[in-house]
Design a protein around this motif. Structure first.
Motif, mmCIF file in Angstrom:
data_model
loop_
_atom_site.group_PDB
_atom_site.id
_atom_site.type_symbol
_atom_site.label_atom_id
_atom_site.label_comp_id
_atom_site.label_asym_id
_atom_site.label_seq_id
_atom_site.Cartn_x
_atom_site.Cartn_y
_atom_site.Cartn_z
ATOM 1 N N PHE A 44 31.152 1.443 1.588
ATOM 2 C CA PHE A 44 30.059 0.484 1.483
ATOM 3 C C PHE A 44 29.596 0.344 0.040
ATOM 4 N N LEU A 45 29.539 1.456 -0.693
ATOM 5 C CA LEU A 45 29.165 1.388 -2.105
ATOM 6 C C LEU A 45 30.191 0.621 -2.927
ATOM 7 N N GLU A 46 31.439 0.657 -2.486
ATOM 8 C CA GLU A 46 32.507 -0.067 -3.174
ATOM 9 C C GLU A 46 32.602 -1.523 -2.703
ATOM 10 N N GLN A 47 31.643 -1.936 -1.894
ATOM 11 C CA GLN A 47 31.624 -3.307 -1.366
ATOM 12 C C GLN A 47 32.815 -3.588 -0.470
ATOM 13 N N SER A 48 33.209 -2.601 0.329
ATOM 14 C CA SER A 48 34.309 -2.747 1.286
ATOM 15 C C SER A 48 33.800 -2.411 2.685
ATOM 16 N N PRO A 49 32.910 -3.259 3.233
ATOM 17 C CA PRO A 49 32.297 -2.924 4.525
ATOM 18 C C PRO A 49 33.296 -2.809 5.673
ATOM 19 N N ASP A 50 34.349 -3.602 5.656
ATOM 20 C CA ASP A 50 35.322 -3.506 6.751
ATOM 21 C C ASP A 50 36.010 -2.144 6.751
ATOM 22 N N ARG A 51 36.302 -1.613 5.566
ATOM 23 C CA ARG A 51 36.900 -0.271 5.477
ATOM 24 C C ARG A 51 35.889 0.785 5.912
ATOM 25 N N GLY A 52 34.613 0.552 5.608
ATOM 26 C CA GLY A 52 33.563 1.462 6.059
ATOM 27 C C GLY A 52 33.458 1.482 7.575
ATOM 28 N N ILE A 53 33.595 0.312 8.178
ATOM 29 C CA ILE A 53 33.571 0.210 9.648
ATOM 30 C C ILE A 53 34.784 0.936 10.233
ATOM 31 N N GLU A 54 35.936 0.828 9.568
ATOM 32 C CA GLU A 54 37.134 1.550 10.039
ATOM 33 C C GLU A 54 36.884 3.066 10.060
ATOM 34 N N ALA A 55 36.234 3.565 9.012
ATOM 35 C CA ALA A 55 35.918 5.002 8.969
ATOM 36 C C ALA A 55 34.952 5.366 10.101
ATOM 37 N N ALA A 56 33.982 4.496 10.344
ATOM 38 C CA ALA A 56 33.039 4.740 11.448
ATOM 39 C C ALA A 56 33.773 4.720 12.789
ATOM 40 N N SER A 57 34.766 3.859 12.916
ATOM 41 C CA SER A 57 35.558 3.809 14.158
ATOM 42 C C SER A 57 36.331 5.110 14.365
ATOM 43 N N GLU A 58 36.832 5.680 13.266
ATOM 44 C CA GLU A 58 37.493 6.986 13.367
ATOM 45 C C GLU A 58 36.500 8.046 13.841
ATOM 46 N N MET A 59 35.273 7.965 13.331
ATOM 47 C CA MET A 59 34.230 8.893 13.767
ATOM 48 C C MET A 59 33.993 8.755 15.267
ATOM 49 N N LEU A 60 33.938 7.508 15.739
ATOM 50 C CA LEU A 60 33.738 7.265 17.172
ATOM 51 C C LEU A 60 34.832 7.929 18.001
ATOM 52 N N GLY A 61 36.062 7.802 17.547
ATOM 53 C CA GLY A 61 37.186 8.400 18.269
ATOM 54 C C GLY A 61 37.039 9.913 18.401
ATOM 55 N N ILE A 62 36.635 10.546 17.311
ATOM 56 C CA ILE A 62 36.459 12.000 17.337
ATOM 57 C C ILE A 62 35.317 12.375 18.286
ATOM 58 N N LEU A 63 34.219 11.655 18.182
ATOM 59 C CA LEU A 63 33.079 11.948 19.056
ATOM 60 C C LEU A 63 33.444 11.762 20.523
ATOM 61 N N ARG A 64 34.211 10.717 20.825
ATOM 62 C CA ARG A 64 34.642 10.482 22.213
ATOM 63 C C ARG A 64 35.529 11.616 22.718
ATOM 64 N N ARG A 65 36.483 12.030 21.885
ATOM 65 C CA ARG A 65 37.393 13.114 22.294
ATOM 66 C C ARG A 65 36.647 14.402 22.609
ATOM 67 N N HIS A 66 35.510 14.599 21.969
ATOM 68 C CA HIS A 66 34.758 15.835 22.156
ATOM 69 C C HIS A 66 33.544 15.649 23.062
ATOM 70 N N GLY A 67 33.486 14.505 23.742
ATOM 71 C CA GLY A 67 32.440 14.284 24.738
ATOM 72 C C GLY A 67 31.032 14.197 24.186
ATOM 73 N N GLN A 68 30.891 13.776 22.966
ATOM 74 C CA GLN A 68 29.579 13.675 22.323
ATOM 75 C C GLN A 68 28.998 12.280 22.565
ATOM 76 N N ARG A 69 28.611 12.034 23.802
ATOM 77 C CA ARG A 69 28.181 10.705 24.238
ATOM 78 C C ARG A 69 26.960 10.197 23.460
ATOM 79 N N ARG A 70 25.965 11.038 23.259
ATOM 80 C CA ARG A 70 24.749 10.601 22.564
ATOM 81 C C ARG A 70 25.061 10.231 21.109
ATOM 82 N N GLU A 71 25.780 11.100 20.415
ATOM 83 C CA GLU A 71 26.128 10.806 19.027
ATOM 84 C C GLU A 71 26.982 9.545 18.931
#
Length: 169
Positions: A44-71
């Motif tokens: 986001f600081l580099e003005q690449s919001p789509d790449r930032g969203i991709e990183a957030a999507s990776e975070m979502l995948g990890i949270l899902r695999r570990h059953g962290q529904r609230r996070e």
């Protein structure tokens, strides 16, 4: 912001990715999620919001695999708010609606209320942008009829920008 150069977020992202690889080897998924957050912020600081969203999507995948529904739900809400701030209400709605269901499921009252506010704001913004598309189309027709090439370009750009917001492209 704060005198950072363009290289600083890039270097921070590089270091975070290296540390993330180590966390993956060690099976430290919570630390990996935290480092992915750093990677997203650097994008986001580099003005690449789509790449930032991709990183957030990776975070979502990890949270899902570990059953962290609230996070997971709270991260979805953060992404929806980000998309709304980028004037992309359709994308915001696509993320906010599953976030709302998950937040209700885990009983996160404050986050649920915030999510409902995002949905209302995104819905309103989408309607405003639809109106903007119609107005811009009328301007394009006017410029076309009068042979105003510069006006036609400006009008076409307005249609494009408004459509992008409506469709979430």
């Amino acid at each position: 912001a704060r005198g950072e150069t363009r290289e600083e977020p890039r270097e921070a992202r590089r270091v975070a990715n290296e540390a993330r690889a180590l966390c993956q080897e060690l099976g430290r998924w919570r630390d990996e999620v935290a480092l992915l957050s750093c990677v997203a912020c650097a994008h986001f600081l580099e003005q690449s919001p789509d790449r930032g969203i991709e990183a957030a999507s990776e975070m979502l995948g990890i949270l899902r695999r570990h059953g962290q529904r609230r996070e997971e739900a709270e991260l979805l809400l953060d992404i929806a708010e980000l998309q709304l701030s980028r004037r992309m209400p359709s994308r915001a709605l696509r993320v906010a609606e599953p976030a709302l269901a998950a937040l209700r499921e885990v009983g996160a009252a404050d986050a649920t209320r915030r999510c409902m506010e995002v949905i209302v704001a995104a819905t309103r913004m989408r309607e405003v942008l639809k109106d903007a598309v119609q107005s811009a189309r009328e301007a394009v027709a006017h410029y076309q009829q009068n042979g105003d090439r510069e006006g036609l370009y400006v009008g076409a750009r307005l249609v494009y920008d408004a459509r992008r917001g409506v469709d979430g492209a």
